[in-house]
Design a protein around this motif. Structure first.
Motif, short mmCIF file in Angstrom:
data_model
loop_
_atom_site.label_atom_id
_atom_site.label_comp_id
_atom_site.label_asym_id
_atom_site.label_seq_id
_atom_site.Cartn_x
_atom_site.Cartn_y
_atom_site.Cartn_z
N ALA A 127 0.83 -1.21 0.00
CA ALA A 127 0.00 0.00 0.00
C ALA A 127 0.87 1.26 0.00
CB ALA A 127 -0.95 -0.01 1.20
N TYR A 128 1.87 1.31 0.87
CA TYR A 128 2.69 2.52 0.94
C TYR A 128 3.52 2.70 -0.32
CZ TYR A 128 5.87 6.13 2.62
OH TYR A 128 6.59 7.28 2.74
N SER A 129 4.05 1.59 -0.87
CA SER A 129 4.90 1.70 -2.05
C SER A 129 4.16 2.30 -3.23
CB SER A 129 5.47 0.32 -2.44
OG SER A 129 4.45 -0.53 -2.91
N LYS A 130 2.86 2.04 -3.33
CA LYS A 130 2.08 2.53 -4.46
C LYS A 130 1.45 3.90 -4.21
CE LYS A 130 0.88 -1.89 -6.61
NZ LYS A 130 -0.20 -2.74 -7.14
N LEU A 131 1.34 4.29 -2.94
CA LEU A 131 0.65 5.54 -2.62
C LEU A 131 1.57 6.65 -2.11
CD1 LEU A 131 -2.53 4.09 -0.85
CD2 LEU A 131 -2.51 5.39 -3.00
N LYS A 132 2.83 6.32 -1.83
CA LYS A 132 3.69 7.28 -1.12
C LYS A 132 3.95 8.56 -1.90
CE LYS A 132 7.95 4.81 -2.42
NZ LYS A 132 9.12 4.09 -1.85
N PHE A 133 3.87 8.51 -3.24
CA PHE A 133 4.13 9.71 -4.02
C PHE A 133 2.89 10.57 -4.20
CE2 PHE A 133 7.42 6.71 -5.80
CZ PHE A 133 8.47 7.26 -5.08
N GLU A 134 1.80 10.24 -3.50
CA GLU A 134 0.58 11.04 -3.58
C GLU A 134 0.59 12.22 -2.60
OE1 GLU A 134 -2.02 10.56 -5.87
OE2 GLU A 134 -0.43 9.28 -6.66
N SER A 135 1.56 12.23 -1.70
CA SER A 135 1.63 13.32 -0.71
C SER A 135 1.98 14.64 -1.39
CB SER A 135 2.69 13.00 0.36
OG SER A 135 2.26 11.95 1.18
N GLY A 136 1.22 15.67 -1.05
CA GLY A 136 1.50 17.00 -1.60
C GLY A 136 0.22 17.74 -1.94
N GLY A 137 0.35 18.82 -2.70
CA GLY A 137 -0.79 19.65 -3.06
C GLY A 137 -1.43 19.20 -4.36
N HIS A 138 -2.74 19.03 -4.36
CA HIS A 138 -3.50 18.63 -5.55
C HIS A 138 -4.43 19.79 -5.93
CE1 HIS A 138 -2.70 14.11 -5.31
NE2 HIS A 138 -2.16 14.59 -4.20
N ARG A 139 -4.30 20.27 -7.17
CA ARG A 139 -5.08 21.43 -7.62
C ARG A 139 -6.14 20.98 -8.63
NH1 ARG A 139 -2.34 26.34 -10.98
NH2 ARG A 139 -2.19 24.65 -12.50
N VAL A 140 -7.33 21.55 -8.54
CA VAL A 140 -8.40 21.21 -9.47
C VAL A 140 -8.87 22.47 -10.20
CG1 VAL A 140 -10.24 21.48 -7.73
CG2 VAL A 140 -10.63 20.07 -9.75
N GLN A 141 -9.12 22.33 -11.47
CA GLN A 141 -9.69 23.41 -12.29
C GLN A 141 -10.96 22.87 -12.93
OE1 GLN A 141 -6.21 23.96 -14.76
NE2 GLN A 141 -5.60 25.81 -13.65
N ARG A 142 -12.11 23.40 -12.52
CA ARG A 142 -13.39 22.95 -13.06
C ARG A 142 -14.48 23.96 -12.74
NH1 ARG A 142 -14.74 17.72 -9.13
NH2 ARG A 142 -14.93 18.86 -7.16
N VAL A 143 -15.65 23.76 -13.34
CA VAL A 143 -16.81 24.61 -13.07
C VAL A 143 -17.53 24.01 -11.87
CG1 VAL A 143 -18.97 25.55 -13.94
CG2 VAL A 143 -17.03 25.21 -15.50
N PRO A 144 -17.57 24.70 -10.74
CA PRO A 144 -18.23 24.14 -9.55
C PRO A 144 -19.74 23.99 -9.77
CG PRO A 144 -16.81 26.00 -8.98
CD PRO A 144 -16.95 26.00 -10.46
N GLU A 145 -20.31 23.04 -9.04
CA GLU A 145 -21.76 22.85 -9.11
C GLU A 145 -22.51 24.08 -8.63
OE1 GLU A 145 -22.68 19.33 -6.92
OE2 GLU A 145 -21.18 18.12 -7.95
N THR A 146 -21.86 24.87 -7.79
CA THR A 146 -22.50 26.07 -7.22
C THR A 146 -22.31 27.30 -8.12
OG1 THR A 146 -20.47 26.46 -5.96
CG2 THR A 146 -22.24 25.24 -4.86
N GLU A 147 -21.59 27.14 -9.23
CA GLU A 147 -21.30 28.28 -10.12
C GLU A 147 -22.41 28.43 -11.16
OE1 GLU A 147 -20.44 31.27 -12.01
OE2 GLU A 147 -18.89 30.85 -10.52
N ALA A 148 -23.15 29.53 -11.08
CA ALA A 148 -24.31 29.75 -11.96
C ALA A 148 -23.89 30.21 -13.35
CB ALA A 148 -25.25 30.76 -11.33
N GLN A 149 -22.75 30.91 -13.46
CA GLN A 149 -22.34 31.50 -14.74
C GLN A 149 -21.36 30.65 -15.53
OE1 GLN A 149 -21.16 35.59 -14.27
NE2 GLN A 149 -22.64 35.94 -12.61
N GLY A 150 -21.09 29.45 -15.05
CA GLY A 150 -20.24 28.54 -15.81
C GLY A 150 -18.77 28.90 -15.83
N ARG A 151 -18.30 29.66 -14.85
CA ARG A 151 -16.88 30.05 -14.82
C ARG A 151 -16.04 28.95 -14.18
NH1 ARG A 151 -17.56 35.76 -11.85
NH2 ARG A 151 -18.75 34.30 -10.54
N ILE A 152 -14.83 28.79 -14.72
CA ILE A 152 -13.91 27.79 -14.17
C ILE A 152 -13.26 28.34 -12.91
CG2 ILE A 152 -11.79 26.49 -14.59
CD1 ILE A 152 -12.52 26.52 -17.58
#
Length: 359
Positions: free
Chosen positions: A171-196
């Motif tokens: 488990a650790y050998s396959k997941l250890k490089f996941e530590s850090g900051g993950h950024r997402v760019q998308r249109v939120p469900e709460t966004e009425a005007q469709g902005r990313i």
């Protein structure tokens, strides 16, 4: 092959013979701990020694073929055998280099995986929920066991914070490089005007500490507070002080656990998470102290470093440490992250080989 590498391999070959001799003794058979320890060491050494013997045979084959070159009738056959032997030697040397790479002692451990919402408010919490689902689906694909240790849900869904224990081989050998900051760019469900929108989460993958050997926690260095749990859970939640907060005074680390109705179980879980965080802090401190000569691109474990971007409008996931972009975001978010994990592992091994070559 370097003489230092040959010397190390010869040493391992001698050690394998020594272990076989010890395993044949009656005294060893009566000591189960010794038997298990020697058996594990043998299992690690044997594949290396087998390859080393194959390497020596290939070198001997080349030498024999070289001696045949003086015979005009055998020259063509000799050249063919030399070519084949050199191919085997090159392949076996590469295998031996990989087998001699320093192994991460934590690779086979279970892990605590922590996902925390960062900048981006509600959208960040929703993305934290998406990441958590991604890792749970990945665990399912690997047939690992998962247990939610602690969670703090946000008002619109998702999580402000969630901690999951993942139990399974590698488990650790396959997941250890996941530590850090993950950024997402998308249109939120709460966004009425469709902005990313752009938001972020942090992930920490902590190897579970060995209760006996790894971390000694002095009872005088911790403060334990109990309080009434909050959130969903019915009337029981508000009537008993089952939630536990443990503060490690020496490091300032704080762990809270309130998901179980039993104060004892919450305390036990919190102590395990605290031990894992202390161990992780020790490893990070050691890595920083050793980073003066070579900084690993992917093994630094710096939680503040942005490691990956998930761009939903373009359907892509980019890992910034190895400049890898995959246009299959739906499959990745459904837990199909093997391609990322394997690429990161390969890059890490390449770094280790480069360091070995400089030694």
């Amino acid at each position: 092959m370097k003489d230092s590498m040959k010397s190390k391999l010869a040493q391992l070959a001698r050690r394998l013979e020594e272990i076989d001799g010890l395993l044949a003794q009656e005294e060893t058979a009566r000591d189960m701990n010794k038997l298990r320890t020697l058996g594990q060491e043998r299992a690690e050494i044997e594949p290396v020694v087998v390859r080393f013997h194959d390497f020596n045979r290939a070198c001997a084959d080349e030498l024999s073929a070289q001696e045949m070159l003086t015979d005009p009738d055998m020259k063509a056959l000799a050249e063919e055998e030399i070519h084949a032997a050199r191919g085997r030697i090159e392949s076996l040397e590469a295998d031996l280099q990989r087998l001699l790479l320093p192994k991460d002692p934590n690779d086979d451990r279970n892990v605590f995986l922590e996902v925390r919402a960062g900048t981006g408010g509600d959208e960040s919490a929703l993305f934290a929920g998406s990441l958590l689902r991604m890792y749970l689906r990945y665990a399912e694909r690997n047939r690992w066991k998962t247990e939610v240790i602690s969670e703090s849900a946000s008002e619109l869904g998702g999580y402000k914070e969630a901690i999951v224990r993942i139990e399974g081989q590698g488990a650790y050998s396959k997941l250890k490089f996941e530590s850090g900051g993950h950024r997402v760019q998308r249109v939120p469900e709460t966004e009425a005007q469709g902005r990313i929108h752009t938001s972020a989460c942090t992930v920490a993958v902590l190897p579970e500490a060995d209760e006996i050997d790894d971390v000694k926690i002095d009872p005088t260095e911790i403060r334990i507070d109990v309080y009434r749990a909050s959130g969903a859970g019915g009337q029981h939640v508000n009537k008993t002080e089952s939630a536990v907060r443990i503060t490690h005074l020496a490091t300032g680390l704080v762990v809270e656990c309130q998901d179980d109705r039993s104060q004892h179980k919450n305390k036990e879980r919190a102590m395990k998470i605290l031990a894992a965080r202390i161990k992780d802090k020790q490893v990070q401190d050691q890595q920083r102290s050793e980073a003066s000569t070579r900084k690993s691109l992917i093994g630094s474990g710096d939680r503040s470093e942005r490691i990956r971007t998930y761009n939903f409008p373009q359907g892509r996931v980019t890992d910034h440490r190895i400049n890898l972009t995959l246009y299959r975001i739906d499959a990745i978010m459904d837990g199909d992250i093997d391609e990322l994990s394997q690429a990161l592992t390969a890059e890490h091994q390449a770094e280790l080989l480069a360091a070995l070559g400089e030694a």
